[in-house]
Design an enzyme around this catalytic site. Structure first.
Site, PDB file in Angstrom:
ATOM      1  N   GLY A   8     -86.651 -44.416 -66.062  1.00  0.00           N
ATOM      2  CA  GLY A   8     -85.333 -44.845 -66.534  1.00  0.00           C
ATOM      3  C   GLY A   8     -85.343 -46.322 -66.871  1.00  0.00           C
ATOM      4  O   GLY A   8     -85.127 -47.150 -65.989  1.00  0.00           O
ATOM      5  N   GLY A  10     -83.297 -48.409 -68.084  1.00  0.00           N
ATOM      6  CA  GLY A  10     -81.996 -49.070 -68.241  1.00  0.00           C
ATOM      7  C   GLY A  10     -82.072 -50.459 -67.617  1.00  0.00           C
ATOM      8  O   GLY A  10     -83.165 -50.970 -67.335  1.00  0.00           O
ATOM      9  N   GLY A  13     -83.678 -50.494 -64.118  1.00  0.00           N
ATOM     10  CA  GLY A  13     -85.087 -50.112 -64.254  1.00  0.00           C
ATOM     11  C   GLY A  13     -85.916 -51.253 -64.814  1.00  0.00           C
ATOM     12  O   GLY A  13     -87.012 -51.552 -64.324  1.00  0.00           O
ATOM     13  N   ALA A 127     -77.173 -56.793 -63.832  1.00  0.00           N
ATOM     14  CA  ALA A 127     -78.103 -56.839 -64.962  1.00  0.00           C
ATOM     15  C   ALA A 127     -77.514 -56.073 -66.128  1.00  0.00           C
ATOM     16  O   ALA A 127     -76.775 -55.108 -65.924  1.00  0.00           O
ATOM     17  CB  ALA A 127     -79.440 -56.232 -64.574  1.00  0.00           C
ATOM     18  N   LYS A 183     -69.528 -47.660 -51.690  1.00  0.00           N
ATOM     19  CA  LYS A 183     -69.650 -48.101 -53.089  1.00  0.00           C
ATOM     20  C   LYS A 183     -68.933 -47.107 -54.008  1.00  0.00           C
ATOM     21  O   LYS A 183     -68.257 -47.490 -54.965  1.00  0.00           O
ATOM     22  CB  LYS A 183     -71.123 -48.235 -53.471  1.00  0.00           C
ATOM     23  CG  LYS A 183     -71.310 -48.745 -54.887  1.00  0.00           C
ATOM     24  CD  LYS A 183     -72.615 -49.431 -55.113  1.00  0.00           C
ATOM     25  CE  LYS A 183     -72.604 -50.156 -56.474  1.00  0.00           C
ATOM     26  NZ  LYS A 183     -73.872 -50.007 -57.172  1.00  0.00           N
ATOM     27  N   SER A 258     -69.266 -50.228 -65.765  1.00  0.00           N
ATOM     28  CA  SER A 258     -70.277 -49.353 -66.384  1.00  0.00           C
ATOM     29  C   SER A 258     -69.637 -48.152 -67.091  1.00  0.00           C
ATOM     30  O   SER A 258     -70.066 -47.748 -68.170  1.00  0.00           O
ATOM     31  CB  SER A 258     -71.271 -48.885 -65.329  1.00  0.00           C
ATOM     32  OG  SER A 258     -70.578 -48.339 -64.228  1.00  0.00           O
TER      33      SER A 258
HETATM   34  O1  KPL Z   1     -70.129 -51.232 -59.978  1.00  0.00           O
HETATM   35  C1  KPL Z   1     -69.276 -51.404 -60.824  1.00  0.00           C
HETATM   36  C2  KPL Z   1     -69.501 -50.782 -62.141  1.00  0.00           C
HETATM   37  O2  KPL Z   1     -69.234 -51.401 -63.157  1.00  0.00           O
HETATM   38  O3  KPL Z   1     -69.983 -49.643 -62.153  1.00  0.00           O
HETATM   39  C3  KPL Z   1     -68.036 -52.182 -60.522  1.00  0.00           C
HETATM   40  C4  KPL Z   1     -67.960 -52.449 -59.041  1.00  0.00           C
HETATM   41  C5  KPL Z   1     -66.835 -51.414 -60.970  1.00  0.00           C
HETATM   42  C6  KPL Z   1     -68.057 -53.540 -61.151  1.00  0.00           C
HETATM   43  O4  KPL Z   1     -67.903 -53.527 -62.520  1.00  0.00           O
END
Ligand code: KPL
Length: 306
Positions: A8, A10, A13, A127, A183, A258
């Protein structure tokens, strides 16, 4: 030299490949061809170009290098199992895996499926990719690693020592399950809302969204309690979860989460790995999850148009 395969290419990675390549043999494996000259821009300092061993899965299968000591899977959650399957015939079934996925979908599945040790990692390293040949290490964070059944503490120590030596600070932990769920709780409160509304994390403070954030966190806090996940920072109940979520929103105010990036580029989101386990847990424990179900449905509708 210990060899690490990274499935991966990305952002995480490639960050891992650049970092580990100074002290281990690294093979970065993806589905499409990428340049071997790869640039990393560290948080402090100038971009550096490195020659990385970047190959496609088909090239690997046609001409497999010596089997690796570790396989890191850094794909999206829903692609992790297929990524492992794609190399399973050319690695030993005792090879330790390190899973870097968000959510709680790939981790329990692969822990059950894979005969060898399976470590899970959760990281706050920041990143992002700048194209086929570049990654920016935007901010230094910390990585925690351990396995779901606490059977591979020594191996986790080896992995975190390697990561730390490679410049990615890491700690072995015996509560990785709780850390992954914590998380996931934060991701569930932020990602779907920003993705659906096309806003940066900090905008969730606005009156238009703040109530929806709190409604999600209310459901998440009840699910965490039922699931036996410790509230964050030694606190208890809803207030501790709200404080954590608002703190992350504050600290990542300028981020494009993300899931928003996925929606903007019309890629499937990780809703199945983030909202899926929460909804499944709520149903198992008889806890309400109408808000989470609603978000999942809205995202599914959006994805159907991609
Ligand atoms: O981990 C994150 C993501 O973008 O997936 C957060 C905590 C929402 C920070 O942008």
């Amino acid at each position: 030299m210990t060899s690490h395969w990274i499935l991966g290419p990305g952002a995480i990675g490639r960050l891992l490949a650049h970092s580990l390549s100074s002290l281990a043999g690294v093979t970065l494996i993806g589905r499409r061809t990428l340049p071997e000259q790869q640039t990393i821009t560290p948080p402090e300092g100038e971009p550096r170009i490195k020659h990385l061993n970047v190959i496609t899965t088909s090239q690997l299968l046609a001409n497999a290098p010596a089997p690796p000591a570790f396989v890191h899977i850094t794909t999206k959650a829903m692609a992790a199992e297929a990524a492992l399957e794609s190399v399973a015939d050319v690695i030993s079934s005792t090879t330790p895996l390190v899973l870097w996925q968000n959510g709680f979908l790939a981790q329990p599945r692969l822990t059950e499926l894979w005969p060898g040790p399976v470590l899970c990692a959760t990281t706050t390293e920041g990143a992002y990719l700048t194209g086929d040949d570049g990654v920016v290490h935007a901010g230094r964070g910390h990585t925690f690693a351990g396995d779901l059944n606490n059977r591979h503490g020594e191996l986790a120590q080896v992995v975190v020592a390697t990561l730390t030596q490679a410049g990615l600070a890491a700690t072995a932990v015996d509560d990785i399950r709780s850390r992954l769920w914590q998380k996931l709780a934060v991701n569930a409160a932020i990602n779907p809302l920003v993705a659906l509304h096309g806003v940066r994390n900090g905008e969730l403070h606005d009156a238009a969204y703040a109530g929806r954030v709190e409604a999600v966190v209310e459901e998440v806090a009840a699910i965490m309690l039922a699931e036996g996940i410790q509230a964050p920072n030694g606190g208890s109940g809803l207030d501790a979860w709200l404080a954590l979520v608002w703190d992350v929103i504050e600290k990542t105010a300028n981020n494009k989460a993300s899931m928003l990036q996925d929606v903007e580029t019309k890629r499937l989101t990780e809703r199945g790995a983030i909202l899926g386990p929460l909804i499944e847990s709520a149903e198992r424990h008889g806890v309400g999850c109408e808000v989470l179900r609603g978000l999942d449905g809205e995202l599914a509708e959006l994805e159907a148009g991609f």
